[in-house]
Motif scaffolding. Sequence first.
Motif, PDB file in Angstrom:
ATOM      1  N   ALA A 190      81.770  69.985 -18.080  1.00  0.00           N
ATOM      2  CA  ALA A 190      82.306  68.636 -18.288  1.00  0.00           C
ATOM      3  C   ALA A 190      81.833  67.635 -17.238  1.00  0.00           C
ATOM      4  O   ALA A 190      82.561  66.704 -16.891  1.00  0.00           O
ATOM      5  N   GLU A 191      80.623  67.803 -16.723  1.00  0.00           N
ATOM      6  CA  GLU A 191      80.008  66.795 -15.851  1.00  0.00           C
ATOM      7  C   GLU A 191      78.854  66.167 -16.625  1.00  0.00           C
ATOM      8  O   GLU A 191      77.788  66.765 -16.767  1.00  0.00           O
ATOM      9  N   GLU A 192      79.078  64.966 -17.123  1.00  0.00           N
ATOM     10  CA  GLU A 192      78.128  64.341 -18.034  1.00  0.00           C
ATOM     11  C   GLU A 192      76.753  64.155 -17.405  1.00  0.00           C
ATOM     12  O   GLU A 192      75.725  64.396 -18.044  1.00  0.00           O
ATOM     13  N   GLU A 193      76.720  63.733 -16.132  1.00  0.00           N
ATOM     14  CA  GLU A 193      75.424  63.516 -15.475  1.00  0.00           C
ATOM     15  C   GLU A 193      74.637  64.817 -15.379  1.00  0.00           C
ATOM     16  O   GLU A 193      73.428  64.842 -15.632  1.00  0.00           O
ATOM     17  N   THR A 194      75.320  65.895 -15.000  1.00  0.00           N
ATOM     18  CA  THR A 194      74.651  67.190 -14.891  1.00  0.00           C
ATOM     19  C   THR A 194      74.183  67.682 -16.253  1.00  0.00           C
ATOM     20  O   THR A 194      73.053  68.180 -16.397  1.00  0.00           O
ATOM     21  N   GLU A 195      75.027  67.530 -17.272  1.00  0.00           N
ATOM     22  CA  GLU A 195      74.651  67.960 -18.619  1.00  0.00           C
ATOM     23  C   GLU A 195      73.438  67.195 -19.122  1.00  0.00           C
ATOM     24  O   GLU A 195      72.527  67.784 -19.731  1.00  0.00           O
ATOM     25  N   SER A 196      73.391  65.882 -18.858  1.00  0.00           N
ATOM     26  CA  SER A 196      72.251  65.064 -19.297  1.00  0.00           C
ATOM     27  C   SER A 196      70.987  65.457 -18.549  1.00  0.00           C
ATOM     28  O   SER A 196      69.899  65.544 -19.144  1.00  0.00           O
ATOM     29  N   ALA A 197      71.119  65.687 -17.235  1.00  0.00           N
ATOM     30  CA  ALA A 197      69.950  66.060 -16.432  1.00  0.00           C
ATOM     31  C   ALA A 197      69.400  67.412 -16.886  1.00  0.00           C
ATOM     32  O   ALA A 197      68.172  67.596 -16.990  1.00  0.00           O
ATOM     33  N   ARG A 198      70.287  68.344 -17.156  1.00  0.00           N
ATOM     34  CA  ARG A 198      69.837  69.662 -17.619  1.00  0.00           C
ATOM     35  C   ARG A 198      69.137  69.553 -18.970  1.00  0.00           C
ATOM     36  O   ARG A 198      68.081  70.167 -19.180  1.00  0.00           O
ATOM     37  N   TRP A 199      69.721  68.759 -19.878  1.00  0.00           N
ATOM     38  CA  TRP A 199      69.106  68.678 -21.193  1.00  0.00           C
ATOM     39  C   TRP A 199      67.737  68.011 -21.133  1.00  0.00           C
ATOM     40  O   TRP A 199      66.834  68.386 -21.879  1.00  0.00           O
ATOM     41  N   LYS A 200      67.556  67.057 -20.227  1.00  0.00           N
ATOM     42  CA  LYS A 200      66.245  66.406 -20.093  1.00  0.00           C
ATOM     43  C   LYS A 200      65.202  67.422 -19.628  1.00  0.00           C
ATOM     44  O   LYS A 200      64.080  67.466 -20.150  1.00  0.00           O
ATOM     45  N   VAL A 201      65.568  68.242 -18.631  1.00  0.00           N
ATOM     46  CA  VAL A 201      64.645  69.274 -18.149  1.00  0.00           C
ATOM     47  C   VAL A 201      64.303  70.250 -19.274  1.00  0.00           C
ATOM     48  O   VAL A 201      63.140  70.613 -19.482  1.00  0.00           O
ATOM     49  N   ILE A 202      65.321  70.666 -20.012  1.00  0.00           N
ATOM     50  CA  ILE A 202      65.114  71.630 -21.105  1.00  0.00           C
ATOM     51  C   ILE A 202      64.247  71.025 -22.204  1.00  0.00           C
ATOM     52  O   ILE A 202      63.304  71.661 -22.692  1.00  0.00           O
ATOM     53  N   ALA A 203      64.558  69.774 -22.597  1.00  0.00           N
ATOM     54  CA  ALA A 203      63.794  69.118 -23.667  1.00  0.00           C
ATOM     55  C   ALA A 203      62.340  68.931 -23.272  1.00  0.00           C
ATOM     56  O   ALA A 203      61.421  69.158 -24.080  1.00  0.00           O
ATOM     57  N   ASP A 204      62.096  68.514 -22.027  1.00  0.00           N
ATOM     58  CA  ASP A 204      60.716  68.331 -21.550  1.00  0.00           C
ATOM     59  C   ASP A 204      59.961  69.653 -21.551  1.00  0.00           C
ATOM     60  O   ASP A 204      58.780  69.718 -21.928  1.00  0.00           O
ATOM     61  N   PHE A 205      60.645  70.724 -21.127  1.00  0.00           N
ATOM     62  CA  PHE A 205      60.009  72.036 -21.082  1.00  0.00           C
ATOM     63  C   PHE A 205      59.669  72.526 -22.492  1.00  0.00           C
ATOM     64  O   PHE A 205      58.560  73.040 -22.730  1.00  0.00           O
ATOM     65  N   LEU A 206      60.597  72.353 -23.431  1.00  0.00           N
ATOM     66  CA  LEU A 206      60.341  72.779 -24.811  1.00  0.00           C
ATOM     67  C   LEU A 206      59.196  71.990 -25.438  1.00  0.00           C
ATOM     68  O   LEU A 206      58.385  72.542 -26.201  1.00  0.00           O
ATOM     69  N   LYS A 207      59.127  70.703 -25.107  1.00  0.00           N
ATOM     70  CA  LYS A 207      58.040  69.875 -25.634  1.00  0.00           C
ATOM     71  C   LYS A 207      56.691  70.358 -25.102  1.00  0.00           C
ATOM     72  O   LYS A 207      55.706  70.446 -25.849  1.00  0.00           O
ATOM     73  N   GLN A 208      56.638  70.686 -23.800  1.00  0.00           N
ATOM     74  CA  GLN A 208      55.395  71.216 -23.213  1.00  0.00           C
ATOM     75  C   GLN A 208      55.003  72.529 -23.873  1.00  0.00           C
ATOM     76  O   GLN A 208      53.825  72.756 -24.183  1.00  0.00           O
ATOM     77  N   ASN A 209      55.997  73.383 -24.080  1.00  0.00           N
ATOM     78  CA  ASN A 209      55.725  74.669 -24.734  1.00  0.00           C
ATOM     79  C   ASN A 209      55.137  74.476 -26.120  1.00  0.00           C
ATOM     80  O   ASN A 209      54.203  75.170 -26.533  1.00  0.00           O
ATOM     81  N   GLN A 210      55.696  73.506 -26.852  1.00  0.00           N
ATOM     82  CA  GLN A 210      55.240  73.246 -28.213  1.00  0.00           C
ATOM     83  C   GLN A 210      53.814  72.714 -28.205  1.00  0.00           C
ATOM     84  O   GLN A 210      52.975  73.140 -29.013  1.00  0.00           O
ATOM     85  N   GLU A 211      53.524  71.798 -27.300  1.00  0.00           N
ATOM     86  CA  GLU A 211      52.187  71.195 -27.234  1.00  0.00           C
ATOM     87  C   GLU A 211      51.148  72.194 -26.771  1.00  0.00           C
ATOM     88  O   GLU A 211      49.999  72.176 -27.230  1.00  0.00           O
ATOM     89  N   ASN A 212      51.546  73.094 -25.835  1.00  0.00           N
ATOM     90  CA  ASN A 212      50.582  74.028 -25.249  1.00  0.00           C
ATOM     91  C   ASN A 212      50.641  75.420 -25.867  1.00  0.00           C
ATOM     92  O   ASN A 212      49.957  76.335 -25.394  1.00  0.00           O
ATOM     93  N   LYS A 213      51.482  75.567 -26.917  1.00  0.00           N
ATOM     94  CA  LYS A 213      51.613  76.833 -27.631  1.00  0.00           C
ATOM     95  C   LYS A 213      51.997  77.985 -26.697  1.00  0.00           C
ATOM     96  O   LYS A 213      51.434  79.081 -26.760  1.00  0.00           O
ATOM     97  N   GLY A 214      52.946  77.722 -25.829  1.00  0.00           N
ATOM     98  CA  GLY A 214      53.427  78.748 -24.906  1.00  0.00           C
ATOM     99  C   GLY A 214      53.762  78.159 -23.554  1.00  0.00           C
ATOM    100  O   GLY A 214      53.484  76.980 -23.272  1.00  0.00           O
ATOM    101  N   ALA A 215      54.338  79.001 -22.696  1.00  0.00           N
ATOM    102  CA  ALA A 215      54.819  78.522 -21.399  1.00  0.00           C
ATOM    103  C   ALA A 215      53.820  78.701 -20.274  1.00  0.00           C
ATOM    104  O   ALA A 215      54.058  78.235 -19.158  1.00  0.00           O
TER     105      ALA A 215
END
Length: 440
Positions: free
Chosen positions: A383-408
């Motif tokens: 229930a810490e909105e700033e932390t939840e938003s920061a985590r989701w940004k990191v996760i979303a950016d990482f997933l986008k990189q994975n998708q573009e580069n076809k892996g981690a």
Amino acid sequence: MNWKLHKGSRWSTVRKALSEQINTVDALTTMGAIPTGFRPSTLFQLLEEGNQFRASYFLQPELTPSQLAFRDLMWDAKTGTIRARPSHVSLILTLWSCKMIPLPGMSIQVLSRHVRLCLFDGNKVLSNIHTVRATWQPKKPRTWTFSPQVTGILPCLLDGDCFLRSNSLSPDLGILFELGISYIRNSTGERGELSCGWVFLKLFDASGIPIPAKTYELFLNGGTPYEKGVEVDNSVSRRAHGSVFHQMMMMRRQPQLLVKLRSLNRRSRNILSLLPEILIGSMCCIHLLIFYRQILGDVLLKGRMSMQSADFISNPVLATFPTLLEQPDVMDALRSSWAEKENTLKRSEKRDGEFLKAVFLLVYHDCVVPLLHSTLLPPFRWAEEETESARWKVIADFLKQNQENKGALQALLSPDGVHAPFDISEQTYDFLGEIRKKAV
């Protein structure tokens, strides 16, 4: 305020912590900031006391009394996978909505509205405590809803469809629902958790027959599960006198929870039978939990050189997967990555269980392992909105990189990706240290 906590050993551990919150709750009640039936959240405090009421604990296998075999994890040589195990209670429920929930005053800010549920026999908690976050609209602040329409996948924290399994034979077995809010006091910055009411739904009638699968409108009680006759809000008491019309109007204003028990078809029953005998969780994650259980069976039952061996096992999936149940955003990342990968598979591949497990392991290593050990991902905080938003940004950016580069691999080798120093615990599964010591 009169507090009567049950004297059982499980509940005595929370007595001190709850008592420390009484002064705050008394002050808020006196100020009129909260209704008189609100209390510190009992189920939240149990979650804070340790891991024995967390899903990650119940996901682990349990040993037989002899300590020589697993009681709830067995191998089926005929099918080449773990054996399905029926349980006394196996059902699916849907949280629909909460209505007429009293509003707190302006002196506190609500950070989260949620329902916590667990199996309960009127005496003690018999399962993990599962939390579902509610959403609400400013035009209808007294109404909470679940499973909102979203773009992409529905976050598992918002999923109102839940499964329940239990092997308890108690005739008083039922589901305890506790509505709660996480809050912060505007004047002091103090954070806390309040119960906005609770209700207990018994799963069997006086003859031992399961209650029917239907929608139940459950009126909420105030106080704690061990206080009787407490109203959530005295201003809309159920004990109102007057004409029948007046009493009907007062009942319509009562805080209530709408929940639907769903009947199981054969497919749903077969899927649930692959899970631990005691567990509550989100339906949207059930396929991932089954993958974990199957891998657990492969490693502990099929692949071990000796059943008497208690050596540590090198397996990052077994070592880290249970932590995902306490980090729902990382679980959502895995769900998203798996759904994307599954869409690329052929029908014949989807029917091949061994192939699916192998692909799941690749997706897990590409998605979850790098995220869990990234220094860019802030620690999970409820229930810490700033932390939840920061985590989701990191996760979303990482997933986008994975998708573009076809892996981690490229993300892992990038100088922009900083990871915590390697620790052997990332790879080590100590099943004797992780197993449930005894059934709750």
